[in-house]
Design a protein around this motif. Structure first.
Motif, PDB file in Angstrom:
ATOM      1  N   GLY A 381       0.798  -1.223   0.000  1.00  0.00           N
ATOM      2  CA  GLY A 381       0.000   0.000   0.000  1.00  0.00           C
ATOM      3  C   GLY A 381       0.828   1.268   0.000  1.00  0.00           C
ATOM      4  N   SER A 382       2.143   1.129  -0.157  1.00  0.00           N
ATOM      5  CA  SER A 382       2.990   2.319  -0.126  1.00  0.00           C
ATOM      6  C   SER A 382       3.011   3.054  -1.463  1.00  0.00           C
ATOM      7  CB  SER A 382       4.421   1.922   0.270  1.00  0.00           C
ATOM      8  OG  SER A 382       4.959   0.998  -0.662  1.00  0.00           O
ATOM      9  N   GLY A 383       2.516   2.405  -2.540  1.00  0.00           N
ATOM     10  CA  GLY A 383       2.436   3.072  -3.842  1.00  0.00           C
ATOM     11  C   GLY A 383       3.369   2.502  -4.891  1.00  0.00           C
ATOM     12  N   LYS A 384       4.011   1.366  -4.609  1.00  0.00           N
ATOM     13  CA  LYS A 384       4.982   0.795  -5.558  1.00  0.00           C
ATOM     14  C   LYS A 384       4.315   0.419  -6.885  1.00  0.00           C
ATOM     15  CE  LYS A 384       6.139  -2.650  -2.883  1.00  0.00           C
ATOM     16  NZ  LYS A 384       5.154  -2.439  -1.814  1.00  0.00           N
ATOM     17  N   THR A 385       3.237  -0.375  -6.810  1.00  0.00           N
ATOM     18  CA  THR A 385       2.554  -0.827  -8.030  1.00  0.00           C
ATOM     19  C   THR A 385       1.915   0.348  -8.759  1.00  0.00           C
ATOM     20  OG1 THR A 385       2.151  -2.986  -7.035  1.00  0.00           O
ATOM     21  CG2 THR A 385       0.791  -2.388  -8.928  1.00  0.00           C
ATOM     22  N   ASP A 506       7.116  -6.480 -11.477  1.00  0.00           N
ATOM     23  CA  ASP A 506       6.301  -6.291 -10.272  1.00  0.00           C
ATOM     24  C   ASP A 506       6.271  -7.604  -9.496  1.00  0.00           C
ATOM     25  OD1 ASP A 506       4.530  -5.657  -8.309  1.00  0.00           O
ATOM     26  OD2 ASP A 506       2.817  -5.326  -9.610  1.00  0.00           O
ATOM     27  N   GLU A 507       7.129  -7.719  -8.475  1.00  0.00           N
ATOM     28  CA  GLU A 507       7.214  -8.936  -7.669  1.00  0.00           C
ATOM     29  C   GLU A 507       7.384 -10.156  -8.570  1.00  0.00           C
ATOM     30  OE1 GLU A 507       7.376  -8.726  -4.550  1.00  0.00           O
ATOM     31  OE2 GLU A 507       6.318  -6.952  -3.870  1.00  0.00           O
ATOM     32  N   VAL A 535      12.051  -2.276 -10.709  1.00  0.00           N
ATOM     33  CA  VAL A 535      11.830  -3.559 -10.070  1.00  0.00           C
ATOM     34  C   VAL A 535      11.130  -3.364  -8.734  1.00  0.00           C
ATOM     35  CG1 VAL A 535      12.928  -5.647  -9.159  1.00  0.00           C
ATOM     36  CG2 VAL A 535      13.902  -4.488 -11.155  1.00  0.00           C
ATOM     37  N   ILE A 536      10.047  -4.121  -8.555  1.00  0.00           N
ATOM     38  CA  ILE A 536       9.425  -4.242  -7.239  1.00  0.00           C
ATOM     39  C   ILE A 536       9.698  -5.669  -6.789  1.00  0.00           C
ATOM     40  CG2 ILE A 536       7.295  -4.237  -5.921  1.00  0.00           C
ATOM     41  CD1 ILE A 536       6.144  -2.281  -7.905  1.00  0.00           C
ATOM     42  N   ALA A 537      10.477  -5.824  -5.741  1.00  0.00           N
ATOM     43  CA  ALA A 537      10.812  -7.175  -5.288  1.00  0.00           C
ATOM     44  C   ALA A 537      11.186  -7.133  -3.822  1.00  0.00           C
ATOM     45  CB  ALA A 537      11.958  -7.748  -6.110  1.00  0.00           C
TER      46      ALA A 537
END
Length: 587
Positions: A381-385, A506-507, A535-537
């Motif tokens: 919920g921090s806004g990454k996606t 994304d993950e 990268v979101i990981a």
């Protein structure tokens, strides 16, 4: 829907808009109207010929004329039957052609709508708009306005002939008509309300069933079958009651029409018999009037029903045009192609909210040089996606500016922009079809050799060949025949194949085992070389190699820097690292 809106039967601007879709087929429309006039003119002919036969040829025993008139009757019957066939076929063909074009227009519009539209619109409701409601618009042509015009012209033609033959007998025969008008009005209103409820119930059923079939895993995993079944029973009961109310109206109305017809015939016979005995009315006129009354009541029985059908078509068209008129689409006014895109990304004071002004991104600014790897880190919920969703314009930002290679995103052609921004999502969606179709997304420009080359880079080629049919192995809906890790790897091949300038992960490795992660990590190292990657990981192997790590919290940037710099700061990232990554490092 409120009653005031329900009673707005003829919105001529709406009707005109529906008929605008018939413009390419106007010749067929004109032919159907010509056939309508022909049917009206042909209707009174056969009763009149029978009247002529009884009053002249039978009375005077003109045998030869009897034969001629009988032949004429047969010919007229054949002509009328042929005209009715072509009228029915052409009006239905016209309706089907219109809804084919309309459905294409709606589907094209749906594919261009903002994702925010789908966030607040149930899929089942959109399915109803695209299928059920558009199908109802067909009735405007096949059973609605053209058919009503045909029936009205027939009624007027028959009444004209009846008044011409004997106006007094006509008035006596039609004396019960005020009761019929009241019954028709009641029937129209009752069925209209029921049909509105049926339409709403169908939309609710579609939305409920689609949502719960899609989420059946959750329903069964939490043993919620009985509770959800109870909700379904309530919606289904509302649907049944709405239909039963309509059935009740039909069950009352049609017997009433039959009674009124019987009374009309009785009054005509009672009054006409005396006139026949006094030689004021001929027997032929009496026989013809019996036929006229039956022909008159036949369209009157269904005219109110057709009127409701027309109204339901208008209601359906209003709903469909609301989708077509939706302003929630991504404007595509860009003129620049993405050919030669290097991938330099810059966010400048970006603010974004999914609804109203509840911002999920607040004053986001960062710069990624071409070829750099940027990692986004933060709690759920921090806004990454959200950041990666606005980068390829799945959503439009409210404030600020995003550029790639110095050009604002809006300056790129939307399709060009998205073709150069590759995405591998955490929640992989696969379509029904073969593995090959899911990798290429049915793009004919992509060869099988290219697909196999990309699969070899990932290390999936041998696995795919082991499946029955290899690359033609059928993937069921949402990829249910493959494991979560296999679906993830296929989506990675898909991204590799399109050779993007900017790669979004994304993950991407969150759902695969260690062996699969090693395959992906090997491919990532090759893929991101010379490309910009975001990268979101959560896995350290990806995060630690990033050129820049952006730490997000509640839509704001807390810290930026590389892995070592952020650890030395002993701030927010250090805390996240200690909580989430230390265990991974010790393995």
């Amino acid at each position: 829907m409120n009653n005031g809106k329900a009673k707005r039967v003829f919105d001529f601007s709406l009707l005109n808009r529906v008929f605008s879709f018939a413009a390419p087929y106007k010749r067929y429309f004109y032919v159907s109207m010509f056939l309508t006039v022909m049917l009206a003119l042909l209707s009174p002919v056969r009763p009149y010929l029978i009247q002529l036969t009884v009053d002249k040829y039978i009375t005077n025993q003109w045998t030869q004329m009897l034969v001629i008139v009988s032949i004429i009757q047969i010919v007229m019957l054949l002509i009328e039957t042929a005209v009715r066939f072509f009228f029915s076929y052409i009006t239905n063909w016209l309706g089907q052609s219109v809804i084919k074009d309309l459905r294409v227009a709606v589907y094209r519009k749906v594919t261009r709508l903002n994702l925010s539209f789908f966030d607040k619109t149930p899929i089942g409701t959109l399915t109803t708009r695209t299928i059920n409601d558009i199908e109802a618009i067909n009735d405007i042509f096949s059973e609605g306005i053209i058919s009503i015009v045909a029936d009205v012209l027939m009624i007027l033609a028959i009444l004209g002939v009846m008044f011409f033959e004997d106006w007094r007998l006509t008035l006596i025969s039609l004396s019960p008509f005020p009761v019929l008008i009241l019954a028709t009005y009641w029937f129209k209103e009752a069925v209209n309300k029921s049909f509105h409820r049926v339409r709403n119930a169908v939309a609710a059923l579609n939305a409920f069933v689609q949502e719960h079939i899609t989420g059946m895993l959750v329903v069964q995993a939490f043993s919620a079958e009985n509770r959800e079944f109870g909700k379904f029973r309530v919606i289904n009961k509302d649907h049944r009651k709405a239909n039963i109310d309509a059935i009740f109206a039909y069950s009352v109305f049609f017997p009433v029409v039959e009674i009124i017809l019987a009374i009309s015939l009785g009054l005509m016979v009672w009054w006409g018999a005396n006139k026949v005995l006094n030689y004021e009315v001929t027997q032929g006129v009496m026989i013809a009037f019996i036929m006229y009354l039956n022909m008159l009541f036949r369209p009157l029985r269904i005219l109110a029903d057709k009127f409701n059908t027309l109204q339901m078509g208008m209601v359906a068209s209003e709903r469909v045009f609301k989708v077509l008129d939706s302003g929630e689409y991504m404007p595509d006014h860009g003129t620049h192609t993405a050919t030669g895109m290097k991938g330099e990304i810059r966010f400048e004071n970006v603010w974004f909210a999914y609804t109203d002004e509840r911002y999920v991104l607040k004053d986001i600014s960062f710069h990624a040089k071409a070829g750099q790897t940027i990692a986004l880190v933060g709690h759920t919920g921090s806004g990454k996606t959200t950041i990666i969703s606005i980068l390829n314009r799945l959503y439009e930002i409210q404030k600020g500016r995003i550029t790639i290679d110095g050009l604002p995103l809006q300056d790129y052609q939307l399709s060009e922009l998205r073709s150069r921004v590759g995405v591998v999502l955490q929640d992989v969606f696969l379509f029904s079809g073969s593995i090959y179709d899911n990798i290429t997304l049915r793009n004919p420009a992509i060869s099988r050799e290219q697909v196999e080359h990309a699969a070899r880079l990932i290390g999936m080629h041998d696995f795919i060949l082991q499946l029955p049919g290899g690359y033609d192995y059928p993937v069921m809906e949402r990829g249910s025949t493959l494991s979560l890790g296999q679906r993830q790897l296929i989506s990675f091949i898909r991204a590799l194949l399109y050779d993007p300038a900017v790669l979004i992960l994304d993950e991407a490795t969150s759902s695969v085992d260690t062996e699969s992660e090693q395959l992906i990590q090997h491919a990532i190292d090759k893929l991101i070389a010379g490309r910009t990657a975001i990268v979101i990981a959560h896995r350290l192997s990806t995060i630690s190699k990033a050129d820049q790590i952006i730490v997000l919290d509640k839509g704001e940037i807390r810290e930026m820097g590389n892995h070592e710099e952020l650890l030395r700061m002993e701030g927010y990232y250090h805390k996240l690292y200690t909580m989430q990554f230390q265990k991974t490092q010790s393995v």
